[in-house]
Scaffold this motif. Structure first.
Motif, PDB file in Angstrom:
ATOM      1  N   LYS A   1       0.929  -1.074   0.185  1.00  0.00           N
ATOM      2  CA  LYS A   1       0.011  -0.030   0.015  1.00  0.00           C
ATOM      3  C   LYS A   1       0.770   1.182   0.028  1.00  0.00           C
ATOM      4  CE  LYS A   1      -3.670   2.426  -0.083  1.00  0.00           C
ATOM      5  NZ  LYS A   1      -4.532   2.349  -1.077  1.00  0.00           N
TER       6      LYS A   1
ATOM      7  N   LEU B   1      -9.311  -0.397   3.132  1.00  0.00           N
ATOM      8  CA  LEU B   1      -8.302   0.334   2.233  1.00  0.00           C
ATOM      9  C   LEU B   1      -8.159  -0.815   1.001  1.00  0.00           C
ATOM     10  CD1 LEU B   1      -5.267   1.642   4.336  1.00  0.00           C
ATOM     11  CD2 LEU B   1      -6.988   2.903   2.998  1.00  0.00           C
ATOM     12  N   ARG B   2      -7.974  -0.292  -0.169  1.00  0.00           N
ATOM     13  CA  ARG B   2      -7.599  -1.092  -1.446  1.00  0.00           C
ATOM     14  C   ARG B   2      -6.101  -1.057  -1.661  1.00  0.00           C
ATOM     15  NH1 ARG B   2     -12.522  -1.245  -4.458  1.00  0.00           N
ATOM     16  NH2 ARG B   2     -11.601  -1.537  -6.517  1.00  0.00           N
ATOM     17  N   PRO B   3      -5.383  -2.376  -1.860  1.00  0.00           N
ATOM     18  CA  PRO B   3      -4.230  -2.553  -2.153  1.00  0.00           C
ATOM     19  C   PRO B   3      -3.596  -1.743  -3.313  1.00  0.00           C
ATOM     20  CG  PRO B   3      -5.344  -4.720  -2.471  1.00  0.00           C
ATOM     21  CD  PRO B   3      -6.282  -3.677  -1.963  1.00  0.00           C
TER      22      PRO B   3
ATOM     23  N   ARG C   1     -21.448  -0.795  -0.658  1.00  0.00           N
ATOM     24  CA  ARG C   1     -21.757   0.755  -0.053  1.00  0.00           C
ATOM     25  C   ARG C   1     -22.647   1.344  -0.930  1.00  0.00           C
ATOM     26  NH1 ARG C   1     -15.418   2.193   0.879  1.00  0.00           N
ATOM     27  NH2 ARG C   1     -14.972   0.474   2.055  1.00  0.00           N
TER      28      ARG C   1
ATOM     29  N   ARG D   1     -15.598   2.753  -4.200  1.00  0.00           N
ATOM     30  CA  ARG D   1     -14.234   3.091  -4.340  1.00  0.00           C
ATOM     31  C   ARG D   1     -13.659   3.671  -3.166  1.00  0.00           C
ATOM     32  NH1 ARG D   1     -14.149   4.480 -10.512  1.00  0.00           N
ATOM     33  NH2 ARG D   1     -14.877   2.678 -11.408  1.00  0.00           N
ATOM     34  N   LEU D   2     -14.182   4.158  -2.335  1.00  0.00           N
ATOM     35  CA  LEU D   2     -13.602   5.123  -1.161  1.00  0.00           C
ATOM     36  C   LEU D   2     -12.675   4.112  -0.064  1.00  0.00           C
ATOM     37  CD1 LEU D   2     -13.995   8.120   0.009  1.00  0.00           C
ATOM     38  CD2 LEU D   2     -15.503   7.212   1.494  1.00  0.00           C
ATOM     39  N   GLU D   3     -11.618   4.875  -0.002  1.00  0.00           N
ATOM     40  CA  GLU D   3     -10.640   4.140   1.219  1.00  0.00           C
ATOM     41  C   GLU D   3     -10.796   4.931   2.328  1.00  0.00           C
ATOM     42  OE1 GLU D   3      -6.638   4.078  -0.459  1.00  0.00           O
ATOM     43  OE2 GLU D   3      -7.239   2.300  -1.373  1.00  0.00           O
ATOM     44  N   LEU D   4     -10.668   4.183   3.503  1.00  0.00           N
ATOM     45  CA  LEU D   4     -11.402   4.764   4.846  1.00  0.00           C
ATOM     46  C   LEU D   4     -10.124   4.767   5.669  1.00  0.00           C
ATOM     47  CD1 LEU D   4     -14.858   2.823   5.238  1.00  0.00           C
ATOM     48  CD2 LEU D   4     -14.398   5.361   4.525  1.00  0.00           C
TER      49      LEU D   4
END
Lengths: 248, 562
Positions: A9, A51-53, B414, B559-562
């Motif tokens: 990440k 989170l997306r890698p 979501r 697609r949101l990252e938290l």
């Protein structure tokens, strides 16, 4: 039950996690240790799909958390370090809300909620608004809600903050009992004594890289001089450089 | 730092500085769009005010040359007086809400309350926030009318300087009164049950409404004495004890070049502003902390909490997790007094207005007044709805805030969370908007076809404005901020409000065309298919306003990252 392959990440030009390769089996309690900013929370957020890698993948129960998020999340439970909950719901209502999110059947739900709330010693506060709960009570409610849908994998991020010694003991016993019944636990903590006491295996991460993985005796054997887990941890994570290294 | 007050003000200054810096980091395109839209909105309001004041002058002139000029002056003076009183009243109401949020609900108050700072110092240290939060819109929306007034009267440059000088003391007085009222209400209402508090509110509203009706006899616009009657009716807004009177008189004097009198009223305003702040600070010394404790402990008593079992049963046909999400949102809304009280206040005022329509003379039920009023009612309803969706629906996603991990971890797409919020808010808002549209159609005795058109437009617009708010709220979420009013005051909230206004204008134009269609058709000014075309326009525009922001927002949320 948990597998990561080359999990990476980046945040802009910073690499928070660098190619993490990890395998954690069924019924294992894995403790993830590292100094502040080492990449523990990033790893947890990647495992839970928050989170997306940037590269690599993470699998929970064989399901890719990015490609099959719904399947992975059905197997997953999570207890955050700071229990932000809905203050204007009561404890009982929060449990029912979570049950709805996981589409749990109505039959026996009230009984199960009651049992879990009693188990975590907040049964008396079922009808009180969460805004009146102490930090420890909120943490206990997070645990109760986490186990509502019978998860097979539980990710716990520094769960001991706010818990009294008696509750810490109860939670430790509960987690050990559940792992004996097949639950996989991935726990991040700074409390090395608890990690030493509970972990089947320990992983040490530093500056986004996994340094070592092994059982407690194996990790202790890495020290230049015999000592406690704390001594080994401090030796392995001695910090002479910034915690997060720039991208190559 | 020499004192707690200085420390509080210094910290507040730093916070504002960081907020501005954060604003500068927003997308340039968004900043440019919002700034341009705000400018266009201001210019539109200015043009409208200019035209309105020219009309007012000509109305006075139409009654005969000698008396007409005097009447035009009087009419303008009274208009200014009505405007000042309306602003003053609105500022008091908005300040009660802002003060409650600032002094009792703000996160940082926890820290401040347990410091050794005197309550009066804490009050003064945060009072500036009340003044700013409640009055910045006044500067934006009030300036077009006042500038237009100055131009219409050919006022000297000192008038424009007077506008700046009068502004601060004029907004400080209602801010202090609002804070005082908030402190009193917390002490009194927090100890009442929700039902009793609602009953007290309803009684106060009814008393105010009936008092207003007894004082202001509405003029019948059908006879020649219209303007004189209007002017006479507006005289009730003038009382030498009201700050709005001092403002109006001061500005009139400045416009006439009578600087001595303008200065006198400016000093009256300043003196009273200082007195009001001092009184509020004295009250804060006694009541702020005890009130804070009452709010913190949830009203000082153990309440039997509404279980919402009836709603749970009613929603049973809804599949999970939709049902759980709707129930959760309804409970959170109902249990947050600051939220539902504002919601009811908006609609309460509108209901009073619509309910009074029938008393305003027979002329309102004749053409062309009736068509105009029908269209203006739809406009009023949608403008209030645009404000409501911006204030209450736009922050819904952001308010999940640091709790978003709960939804983020659940086996739920979501995007469905966003769509659920749209359905919930549209369903709840339409209960009020459709009821208002029906009430308005009934009071104006509209034909069934026109009533149906108005109601259908309101229904579609409710879905569209909710879609716009949820969509943009999902596109620009702010998970760090807990206060809805602060979430709304960001760029995303401003963008939502501006787009909502544009949408309302486009829909109201179609509605106005449809309700005037019979007259326009008789005159051969429009083709026969104008009504179906207007209906199609409303449907298409509403569909687009609902779907496009929702599509973009839901995709972003996914697609949101938290």
């Amino acid at each position: 039950m948990i597998r990561t392959a080359g999990l990476t990440k980046r945040f802009g030009d910073k690499v928070a996690l660098h190619g993490l390769d990890l395998w954690i089996g069924r019924g294992e309690l894995f403790c993830f240790l590292g100094p502040n900013g080492a990449g523990k929370t990033t790893t947890i957020k990647l495992l839970t799909g928050l989170l997306r890698p940037t590269a690599g993948r993470a699998l929970v129960g064989g399901h890719d958390v990015v490609r099959q998020p719904i399947e992975a999340k059905r197997l997953l439970g999570y207890v955050p370090d700071r229990p932000f909950l809905y203050d204007k719901l009561t404890g009982g209502e929060f449990m029912r809300f979570v049950a709805g999110l996981y589409r749990l059947p109505e039959a026996g739900l009230a009984q199960r909620c009651r049992e879990l709330l009693e188990r975590y010693e907040i049964g008396h506060a079922t009808d009180q608004l969460i805004e009146s709960y102490s930090h420890g009570m909120r943490q206990k409610l997070s645990f109760a809600a986490c186990f509502l849908h019978h998860p097979q994998v539980v990710v716990v991020d520094e769960p001991w903050v706010g818990l009294d010694p008696r509750s810490i003991r109860a939670v430790k016993d509960d987690l050990k009992e559940r792992t004996r019944n097949g639950l996989t636990v991935f726990m991040s903590t700074h409390t090395l004594a608890i990690a030493e006491e509970m972990a089947d295996r320990i992983g040490i991460i530093h500056r986004g890289r996994l340094l070592h993985v092994g059982t407690v005796p194996e990790i202790k054997a890495l020290a230049s001089h015999p000592g406690s887990l704390e001594d080994v941890f401090l030796e392995l994570t001695r910090d002479d450089e910034p915690a997060v290294e720039p991208a190559a | 730092m020499s004192s707690p007050l200085a420390a509080l003000l210094w910290a507040a200054g730093r916070v504002q500085r960081h907020r501005l810096a954060a604003l500068a980091r927003e997308s340039r395109l968004k900043i440019a769009f919002v700034s341009l839209s705000a400018l266009l909105l201001w210019l539109g309001a200015f043009a409208l005010c200019r035209g309105g004041l020219e009309l007012a002058t000509s109305l006075g002139g139409s009654l005969g040359e000698a008396g007409g000029a005097a009447l035009a002056d009087l009419l303008m003076a009274r208009l200014l007086s009505v405007f000042a009183l309306a602003l003053f009243s609105m500022l008091i109401v908005s300040n009660v809400l802002v003060a409650y949020a600032t002094f009792y609900r703000a996160e940082e108050m926890r820290l401040v309350v347990q410091s050794p700072a005197a309550p009066a110092a804490v009050f003064l240290g945060r009072f500036y926030d009340c003044v700013f939060m409640s009055s910045w819109a006044l500067a934006f929306l009030g300036s077009p009318l006042l500038l237009a007034y100055g131009l219409e009267r050919g006022a000297p440059p000192s008038f424009y300087l007077a506008l700046v000088i009068f502004y601060l003391p004029f907004v400080v007085i209602p801010a202090a009164i609002g804070a005082l009222l908030a402190m009193v209400l917390v002490r009194v209402l927090a100890r009442l049950s929700r039902g009793r508090a609602l009953a007290v509110g309803a009684v106060v509203l009814v008393l105010l409404g009936s008092g207003l009706r007894a004082t202001v006899e509405p003029p019948d616009l059908s006879d020649a004495a219209t303007i004189r009657a209007l002017v006479a009716a507006m005289a009730h807004t003038e009382s030498s004890l009201l700050p709005s009177f001092w403002l109006a008189r001061g500005l009139l004097a400045a416009a006439a070049g009578e600087l001595g009198q303008a200065g006198f009223y400016a000093l009256v305003l300043v003196a009273n502003a200082l007195l009001a702040v001092w009184l509020a600070a004295v009250a804060a010394e006694r009541w702020l902390y005890p009130g804070y404790a009452v709010v913190a402990e949830g009203g000082g008593r153990s309440r039997r909490r509404r279980s919402f079992a009836w709603l749970d049963a009613a929603l049973r046909p809804l599949p999970q997790p939709g049902r759980a999400l709707v129930l959760k949102d309804v409970k959170l809304f109902w249990r947050d007094a600051a939220q539902w009280s504002q919601f009811l206040l908006f609609f309460g005022i509108l209901v009073l207005y619509v309910a009074n329509l029938g008393d305003a003379g027979a002329a309102y039920r004749r053409e062309p007044w009736r068509s105009w009023i029908a269209a203006l009612n739809v406009a009023a309803c949608l403008l209030v709805l645009a404000t409501l969706t911006t204030r209450f629906v736009y922050p819904l996603i952001s308010l999940e805030g640091r709790r978003f991990w709960i939804l983020g971890l659940a086996p739920v797409r979501r995007r469905w969370v966003a769509w659920q919020k749209l359905f919930t808010s549209a369903a709840l808002c339409s209960l009020f908007t459709v009821a208002l549209a029906l009430l308005s159609a009934w009071r104006l005795e509209l034909e069934p076809s026109l009533a149906a058109f108005s109601v259908a437009s309101v229904l579609l617009a409710t879905a569209a404005l909710s879609g716009l708010a949820v969509g943009l709220g999902s596109l620009y979420p702010n998970f760090e901020e807990e206060s809805p009013s602060r979430i709304v005051s960001g760029m995303g909230g401003t963008l939502n409000f501006i787009l909502s206004l544009v949408y309302v204008l486009l829909v109201v134009a179609a509605v106005a065309l449809a309700v005037h269609a019979p007259t326009l058709l008789d005159a051969g000014l429009v083709p026969p298919w104008i009504v179906p075309a207007a209906a199609a326009w409303v449907v298409l525009l509403s569909a687009l306003a609902t779907w496009l922001p929702m599509h973009l927002g839901a995709r972003h949320l996914e697609r949101l990252e938290l």
